[in-house]
Design an enzyme around this catalytic site. Structure first.
Site, short mmCIF file in Angstrom:
data_model
loop_
_atom_site.label_atom_id
_atom_site.label_comp_id
_atom_site.label_asym_id
_atom_site.label_seq_id
_atom_site.Cartn_x
_atom_site.Cartn_y
_atom_site.Cartn_z
N LYS A 181 -6.67 -18.76 -30.60
CA LYS A 181 -5.76 -19.17 -29.52
C LYS A 181 -6.21 -18.47 -28.23
O LYS A 181 -6.03 -17.25 -28.09
CB LYS A 181 -4.32 -18.78 -29.83
CG LYS A 181 -3.37 -19.44 -28.82
CD LYS A 181 -2.05 -18.74 -28.68
CE LYS A 181 -2.06 -17.63 -27.68
NZ LYS A 181 -2.31 -18.02 -26.28
N GLU B 273 -1.44 0.59 -16.59
CA GLU B 273 -2.56 -0.28 -16.24
C GLU B 273 -2.07 -1.27 -15.17
O GLU B 273 -1.12 -2.01 -15.39
CB GLU B 273 -3.01 -1.05 -17.48
CG GLU B 273 -4.20 -1.94 -17.24
CD GLU B 273 -4.59 -2.76 -18.46
OE1 GLU B 273 -3.71 -3.38 -19.09
OE2 GLU B 273 -5.79 -2.78 -18.79
N CYS C 250 -10.54 -4.81 -18.76
CA CYS C 250 -9.91 -3.75 -19.57
C CYS C 250 -10.53 -2.40 -19.27
O CYS C 250 -9.85 -1.38 -19.27
CB CYS C 250 -10.05 -4.09 -21.05
SG CYS C 250 -11.75 -4.38 -21.54
P1 NAD Z 1 -1.62 -10.51 -22.90
O1 NAD Z 1 -1.35 -9.46 -23.91
O2 NAD Z 1 -0.53 -10.94 -22.01
O3 NAD Z 1 -2.12 -11.84 -23.62
C1 NAD Z 1 -3.28 -11.84 -24.44
C2 NAD Z 1 -3.17 -12.99 -25.43
O4 NAD Z 1 -2.08 -12.71 -26.30
C3 NAD Z 1 -2.86 -14.34 -24.78
O5 NAD Z 1 -3.56 -15.34 -25.48
C4 NAD Z 1 -1.36 -14.48 -25.02
O6 NAD Z 1 -0.92 -15.81 -25.06
C5 NAD Z 1 -1.21 -13.82 -26.38
N1 NAD Z 1 0.12 -13.31 -26.70
C6 NAD Z 1 1.07 -12.86 -25.85
N2 NAD Z 1 2.18 -12.49 -26.54
C7 NAD Z 1 1.91 -12.71 -27.85
C8 NAD Z 1 2.66 -12.52 -29.07
N3 NAD Z 1 3.89 -12.04 -29.07
N4 NAD Z 1 2.07 -12.85 -30.24
C9 NAD Z 1 0.81 -13.32 -30.25
N5 NAD Z 1 0.07 -13.54 -29.15
C10 NAD Z 1 0.61 -13.22 -27.95
O7 NAD Z 1 -2.88 -10.04 -22.07
P2 NAD Z 1 -3.60 -10.79 -20.87
O8 NAD Z 1 -2.77 -10.63 -19.64
O9 NAD Z 1 -4.03 -12.16 -21.28
O10 NAD Z 1 -4.96 -9.95 -20.74
C11 NAD Z 1 -5.03 -8.78 -20.03
C12 NAD Z 1 -4.94 -7.58 -20.95
O11 NAD Z 1 -5.97 -7.64 -21.93
C13 NAD Z 1 -5.13 -6.28 -20.22
O12 NAD Z 1 -4.21 -5.33 -20.70
C14 NAD Z 1 -6.56 -5.88 -20.60
O13 NAD Z 1 -6.81 -4.51 -20.49
C15 NAD Z 1 -6.64 -6.39 -21.99
N6 NAD Z 1 -8.04 -6.59 -22.40
C16 NAD Z 1 -8.59 -5.70 -23.30
C17 NAD Z 1 -9.95 -5.82 -23.65
C18 NAD Z 1 -10.59 -4.85 -24.61
O14 NAD Z 1 -11.70 -5.11 -25.05
N7 NAD Z 1 -9.96 -3.73 -24.93
C19 NAD Z 1 -10.71 -6.86 -23.10
C20 NAD Z 1 -10.11 -7.74 -22.22
C21 NAD Z 1 -8.77 -7.59 -21.87
#
Ligand code: NAD
Length: 495
Positions: free
Chosen positions: A186, A396, A297
């Site tokens: 997803k 963050e 990230c």
């Molecule tokens: P997010 O957590 O809002 O969403 C990430 C994904 O999770 C999306 O597909 C979203 O639809 C899904 N999601 C949200 N709630 C959910 C739930 N309850 N159950 C299952 N899936 C759910 O994050 P974002 O805003 O899309 O991305 C930014 C974040 O990702 C930042 O915190 C960033 O640091 C992190 N990130 C981490 C890495 C890493 O390698 N550590 C890499 C890229 C981004």
């Protein structure tokens, strides 16, 4: 992709349909979600959302494909050969690049030179593991044979964020498929389309239909249903720490299944008094907090600098960021990208306003670029007079906001660099190798860069956080191994 970088027309990009299941566009509708381009704020498409029943249908298809296609039982070299062909298609598919860029924060120049080749290379990297990691023979008594057999989980569920849609997808599906799993992925509802095109190319390359499936929808509906599904053997997630915690709880409530969590960060760039190259440090700091508009990230958003270097370094950083001009992602000239959308822009604005109110000084930035083309472009922002208890230092921001804190001695610098909740990455700049090693040991982070900041193209180096930044690794041998489970076998015979 070797083409020269060129502009493209955002209105001419042909988007794929929403869900891609069993090798075809499928209708698993629940409701429709509009998708907006961050570069100009316009709605450019919509995806249907898969509800519980839609996710169930997609997982059932993946289970069937895993059983009937023989993907896991194929000779591992054959899996690798097909995956390499897939990587070649990714490398050369112009449409994939345009779909990736039109609705994300990735400028076409950067996607073409970095994201797309990096995505293809990640697929190749993991393909090479397919026939090189099979299990282990153990030391046993002479009248028995003991070994550990590596097996795929079956179907892995993956959930990805919007900030580097294709790279993040490749870090999940590369190891999962190379290890013989099927997958239901997803993507973020903010950037849903490029993952579908990637899955179409997988089938074109010869990966059996149903092995790599994509479902669309919000996290709360589609993502949560995927995590809970009993036939999902493992969950691989990249996103925020708050969502990671929810996913861990959901996965636990649904039964027992492993989760890999790649989460947020608040990474320091620790600059000691004696550095090998001052200009290099300034460039690292600027790239570290402005790349992808700070929406990475690993963004190095906390500058922890020795008091002797603080003033000249901040001055040089301000000079460098003043040259960054924003532009739409479809322009070949764009180097500085938009913020993904209004919610993220509000979060950045709120945290900076709160920092100001708490006494921080805005040395540069602290506002949006004026007169943009309709998207939201935030100026690189440098804040001094900040302290650990301010939200802008603790949380963050996920935007181009750098906080600056100074220190007098090594122990104080290391203590400031070590964040109480996050531990994704850290940069250390010093001439002194012993000091670099002491800092490396003292900072609890999954990655430490010394006299550089940011990942290289060395895909063998795993990435993943400590503390609130996650569990497990993407990339490297560790990511491949985490897509397998290990069965211990002991057989007695007459010696
Ligand atoms: P997010 O957590 O809002 O969403 C990430 C994904 O999770 C999306 O597909 C979203 O639809 C899904 N999601 C949200 N709630 C959910 C739930 N309850 N159950 C299952 N899936 C759910 O994050 P974002 O805003 O899309 O991305 C930014 C974040 O990702 C930042 O915190 C960033 O640091 C992190 N990130 C981490 C890495 C890493 O390698 N550590 C890499 C890229 C981004």
């Amino acid at each position: 992709m070797t083409d020269t970088v060129r502009d493209f027309d955002p209105d001419a990009v042909v988007l794929p349909a929403g869900h891609y299941v069993g090798g075809v566009a499928r209708c698993l509708d629940h409701r429709s979600i509009e998708v907006t381009r961050p570069s100009d704020g316009r709605t450019y498409g919509a995806v249907p959302e898969a509800g519980e029943a839609g996710v169930d249908a997609a997982v059932a298809d993946a289970v069937r494909a895993a059983r009937e296609s023989g993907w896991a039982r194929r000779a591992p070299r054959e899996r690798a050969r097909v995956m390499r062909r897939w990587a070649d298609l990714i490398d050369t598919d112009r449409r994939l690049t345009e779909i990736e860029c039109v609705g994300s924060t990735r400028p076409v120049g950067q996607a073409q030179v970095q994201d797309i080749p990096f995505t293809a290379e990640a697929i190749r990297f993991f393909a090479e593991y397919a026939d090189k990691a099979g299990g282990e023979l153990m030391a046993t008594r002479a009248d028995s044979l003991g070994f550990v057999a590596a097996e795929p989980f079956g179907v892995i569920g993956a959930i990805t964020p919007w900030n580097f849609p294709l790279s993040m997808a490749s870090w999940k599906c590369g190891p999962a498929l190379a290890a013989g799993n099927a997958m239901v992925m997803k993507p973020s509802e903010l950037t849903p389309f490029s993952t579908v095109r990637m899955a179409e190319l997988a089938v074109e390359a010869g990966i059996p239909a149903g092995i790599f499936n994509v479902v669309q929808g919000s996290g709360a509906t589609t993502g949560a249903a995927l995590v809970r599904h009993p036939d999902i053997g493992k969950v691989s997630f990249t996103g925020s720490s708050a969502t990671g915690r929810r996913i861990m709880a959901e996965a636990g409530a649904a039964g027992v299944k492993p989760v890999t969590l790649e989460l947020g960060g608040k990474s320091p760039q620790l600059v000691f008094a004696e550095v090998p190259d001052f200009e290099h440090v300034a460039q690292c700091v600027v790239r570290g907090f402005t790349a992808n508009g700070g929406q990475a990230c690993i963004s190095g958003t906390r500058l922890i600098v020795h008091e002797h270097l603080a003033q000249p370094l901040v001055e040089r950083i301000v000079e460098l960021v003043s040259a960054l001009e924003p532009g739409p992602t479809w322009s070949a000239a764009t180097r500085y990208c938009p913020i993904i959308g209004a919610t993220q822009a509000d979060k950045i604005e709120t945290l900076v306003a709160q920092a100001r109110a708490d006494g921080a000084e805005v040395v540069t930035g602290g506002e949006f670029f004026a007169g943009g083309p309709g998207g939201c472009f935030y100026r690189p922002t440098v804040l001094t007079r900040v302290s650990d208890d301010m939200a802008v230092v603790e949380q963050e921001v996920f935007g181009p906001v750098l906080t600056v804190q100074t220190f007098r001695d090594e122990a104080e610098g290391i203590a400031l660099a070590d964040h109480p909740h996050y531990g994704l990455a850290a940069g250390v700049h010093t001439r002194d190798v012993g000091q670099a090693m002491r800092a490396m040991r003292g900072i609890q982070a999954g990655t430490v860069w010394i006299n550089r900041y940011g990942r290289s193209r060395d895909l063998a180096i795993p990435t993943g956080g400590f503390k609130g930044s996650g569990i497990g690794k993407d990339l490297g041998r560790q990511a491949f191994e985490a897509c397998q489970r290990y069965k211990s076998v002991l057989m007695d015979f007459e010696a």
